[in-house]
Design an enzyme around this catalytic site. Structure first.
Site, PDB file in Angstrom:
ATOM      1  N   LYS A  52       0.845  -1.209   0.000  1.00  0.00           N
ATOM      2  CA  LYS A  52       0.000   0.000   0.000  1.00  0.00           C
ATOM      3  C   LYS A  52       0.873   1.249   0.000  1.00  0.00           C
ATOM      4  CE  LYS A  52      -3.879  -2.506   1.698  1.00  0.00           C
ATOM      5  NZ  LYS A  52      -4.362  -3.348   2.763  1.00  0.00           N
ATOM      6  N   GLN A  96      -5.432  -2.544   8.791  1.00  0.00           N
ATOM      7  CA  GLN A  96      -5.115  -3.831   8.173  1.00  0.00           C
ATOM      8  C   GLN A  96      -5.690  -4.970   9.016  1.00  0.00           C
ATOM      9  OE1 GLN A  96      -3.415  -4.154   5.101  1.00  0.00           O
ATOM     10  NE2 GLN A  96      -4.213  -6.212   5.318  1.00  0.00           N
ATOM     11  N   ASP A 119     -11.807   1.579   2.823  1.00  0.00           N
ATOM     12  CA  ASP A 119     -12.107   0.155   2.611  1.00  0.00           C
ATOM     13  C   ASP A 119     -13.610  -0.054   2.393  1.00  0.00           C
ATOM     14  OD1 ASP A 119      -9.998  -1.604   2.476  1.00  0.00           O
ATOM     15  OD2 ASP A 119      -9.769  -1.802   4.653  1.00  0.00           O
TER      16      ASP A 119
END
Ligand code: NDP
Length: 285
Positions: A52, A96, A119
């Protein structure tokens, strides 16, 4: 049969995001910033976070890695989320997953500002997706839609079968296909006759997590086959949920693993971060 090149489509999307971000950053004087929280030392999660950061650098974003030790308490994690929510220089926040067992993932997701939830896991964003009024789409299903679009095949009126119903892939995937007027069937572990369902699919999306479980005799000739799965085969080699070698003989379009959906998930995260940034600086669209 044509192999859908996810790397190529992802590069195109990232290229567009980079160009648009460069233009806006220059004119507004603010650079998009993605904060990624990583708790503990799970090696796979560490790789995802590194990727990322790499993607952010590629498109010209600032990335902020917030790396916390395994021993982090829920309270400490919630405090960090609050700080990032309040930090105007941060446009996207991602935690995460999975988190270490002693931490409550749902509480963390629910605490992220929905406008920074790149997300799209926050219940507000999930609800917005249901009613079709969304800013962000979860990265993997959004990436799958881009891959389908890249084939030129129109979803409207097609029989679409999604195998898998997880909150992060299967369910939103079905919803996105429905938004584009597909006739959608969602299959799962309790589906009675999976083969009968998949054989009706003009567009088949496999998101199960079982190596090569979709065989050629489960696929309608000419179907578009999208493989979300990321598994290891008997030799430890990365493979999807679809038996690629068999199924490619039957499909009209098919994604490989690796090089299909994976790169798209990463590209869509950059796109979502840019969307959050634009919203924060008051630019629509
Ligand atoms: P989950 O384990 O959360 O969900 C798997 C789904 O598959 C469940 O809905 C389950 O049904 C269903 N399932 C399990 N066995 C069967 C079966 N025999 N027949 C039909 N359905 C079955 O996985 P995820 O959705 O998180 O991920 C799916 C796959 O996609 C994994 O391989 C993962 O690594 C990969 N992935 C890839 C990404 C990428 O960027 N390429 C991103 C995210 C995930 P039930 O609900 O009944 O248990």
């Amino acid at each position: 049969m044509e192999i859908i090149n996810g790397k190529e489509v992802a590069a195109r999307i990232k290229g567009q995001v980079k160009a648009d971000a460069e233009y806006l950053s220059y004119h507004v004087g603010i650079t998009p910033c993605l904060a990624v929280i990583l708790v503990g030392d799970d090696p796979a999660s560490a790789v995802y976070v590194k990727n990322k950061t790499k993607d952010c650098a590629e498109v010209g974003f600032i990335s902020r890695e917030c790396i916390l030790p395994e021993s982090t308490t829920q309270e400490e994690l919630m405090k960090l989320v609050k700080e990032l929510n309040e930090d105007e220089t941060v446009h996207g926040i991602l935690c995460q997953l999975p988190l270490p067992k002693h931490l409550d993932e749902r509480e963390v997701i629910n605490a992220i500002d929905p406008d920074k939830d790149v997300d799209a896991f926050h219940p507000v964003n999930v609800g917005r997706i249901m009613i079709g009024e969304y800013d962000f789409l979860p990265c993997t299903p959004a990436g799958v839609m881009e891959l389908i679009h890249s084939t030129g095949v129109c979803v409207e009126g097609k029989n679409c079968v999604v195998v898998g119903r997880s909150n992060i892939v299967g369910k939103p995937m079905s919803m996105l296909l429905l938004h584009e007027n597909g006739t959608v069937t969602t299959c799962h572990s309790k589906t009675k006759d999976l083969k009968a369902e998949t054989l009706r699919a003009d567009i088949l999306v496999a998101a199960v997590g079982k190596a090569k479980m979709i065989k050629a005799d489960m696929v309608k000739p000419g179907a578009v086959v999208i493989d979300v799965g990321m598994n290891r085969d008997e030799n430890g080699k990365l493979c999807g949920d679809v038996d690629f070698e068999e199924v490619k003989e039957k499909a009209s379009y098919i994604t490989p693993v690796p090089g299909g959906v994976g790169p798209m998930t990463r590209a869509m995260l950059m796109k979502n971060t840019f969307t959050a940034y634009k919203k924060a600086i008051g630019i629509k669209g």
